[in-house]
Scaffold this active site. Structure first.
Site, short mmCIF file in Angstrom:
data_model
loop_
_atom_site.label_atom_id
_atom_site.label_comp_id
_atom_site.label_asym_id
_atom_site.label_seq_id
_atom_site.Cartn_x
_atom_site.Cartn_y
_atom_site.Cartn_z
N ASP A 108 -28.56 -25.26 38.37
CA ASP A 108 -29.61 -25.77 37.50
C ASP A 108 -30.85 -24.89 37.64
OD1 ASP A 108 -30.52 -28.29 35.82
OD2 ASP A 108 -31.99 -28.18 37.43
N TYR A 215 -42.08 -27.19 37.12
CA TYR A 215 -41.06 -26.22 36.72
C TYR A 215 -40.83 -26.33 35.21
CZ TYR A 215 -39.40 -25.61 41.61
OH TYR A 215 -39.28 -25.31 42.95
N HIS A 280 -22.68 -32.04 35.09
CA HIS A 280 -23.74 -31.09 35.43
C HIS A 280 -23.78 -30.74 36.91
CE1 HIS A 280 -27.43 -28.94 34.67
NE2 HIS A 280 -28.12 -29.69 35.51
#
Length: 305
Positions: A108, A215, A280
């Protein structure tokens, strides 16, 4: 409210702090051998690599999982959440660990960071493993050209651009939103209640929610700013490190079609693996399958394309 000691979870590993570039990082270490640096994503912390810390150590590697800037037991400065700065954190950490380079495995945001390291400091990345992380140029492009696919899937991140409110949403009700994101992005049946609780509570550490959102805010707001455009231009430089790209077929956060094609930015051998039955978080959802792919590729002295 938990404090930084919460992330000192016990296991066949050791915890310590390492300083790099004026920032203190909490790392977790297991095994001896070639260095493998493990970089986590959102909304997690070093513990996401608990399976790989064991398997890599058993296979003869020195596995080091780190809490990224702003997460877990690492420092939480007010600035520095852009990918070039974060890449500098990681390359500085490699040197602080006594090495000039490492095998870098990133999931990720950690994957976007690993891609960035391979361009900005190529000697620091001996091999690159990107997990659920398209090449940053691919991701930027998909957000523009796939409005009903990747742009829609990334809708949660647009809400993160607001001030203050997203932090409250992530931390209220004992981090219930963190649990929902984990559940929405993963295969059916993962995570179990205990796993979700660990991540939910870790987001209650003061300043973690805000730093984690920074982020997303940099990536979103920099798209049309000079710093973001400079970054995108720089990232068109081809990656010279052999690259393994692992992606869950059931990923609804970063669509597989967004990640596919990242190999066009890799000059070295590149291997793409779509992992059936995983979403994910394939390194946690199907750790045995993930570790088998990773270890076989690492053992291959000349990985194929």
């Amino acid at each position: 409210m938990p404090d930084e000691s919460y992330v000192q979870l016990e296991g066949p590993w050791t915890h310590r702090s390492v300083h790099a570039g004026g920032t203190r990082f909490h790392i977790v270490e297991a095994g001896e051998g070639p260095l493998v640096l493990l970089l986590h994503g959102f909304p997690q912390f070093w513990w996401t690599w608990r399976h790989q810390l064991r398997s890599l150590a058993a296979a003869g590697y020195r596995a080091v999982a780190v809490d990224l800037r702003g997460y877990g037991g690492s420092d939480k400065p007010p600035r520095g959440y852009d990918l070039p700065t974060l890449a500098g954190d990681a390359t500085g950490l490699i040197r602080a660990l006594g090495e000039t380079g490492a095998i870098v495995v990133g999931h990720d945001w950690g994957g976007l960071l690993a891609w960035t390291m391979a361009v900005t400091d190529p000697k620091s990345v001996h091999r690159l493993v990107a997990v659920s992380a398209p090449h940053p140029v691919r991701l930027r492009g998909a957000l523009r050209t796939d409005p009903f696919g990747q742009l829609k899937a990334s809708g949660y991140a647009f809400g993160f651009q607001l001030p203050f409110l997203p932090e409250r949403r992530l931390t209220r009700h004992e981090g219930a939103m963190v649990g929902r994101l984990l559940d929405d992005w993963s295969r059916p049946g993962w995570p179990d209640a205990d796993t979700a609780r660990v991540y939910r509570e870790a987001f209650g550490i003061p300043a973690v929610a805000h730093c984690a959102l920074e982020y997303h805010r940099w990536f979103g707001r920099s798209q049309l700013r000079p710093d973001g455009m400079r970054y995108a231009r720089a990232m068109r430089t081809e990656v010279e490190a052999p690259t393994l790209h692992l992606h869950g077929a059931l990923d609804t956060c970063v669509l597989p079609r967004t990640a596919q094609g990242s190999g066009r930015y890799v000059a070295a051998p590149y291997r793409w693996r779509l992992m059936e039955g995983a979403g994910h978080f394939p390194h946690e959802e199907t750790p045995e399958t993930f570790d088998a792919e990773l270890l076989v590729w690492l053992a291959d002295p000349e990985p194929d394309r």
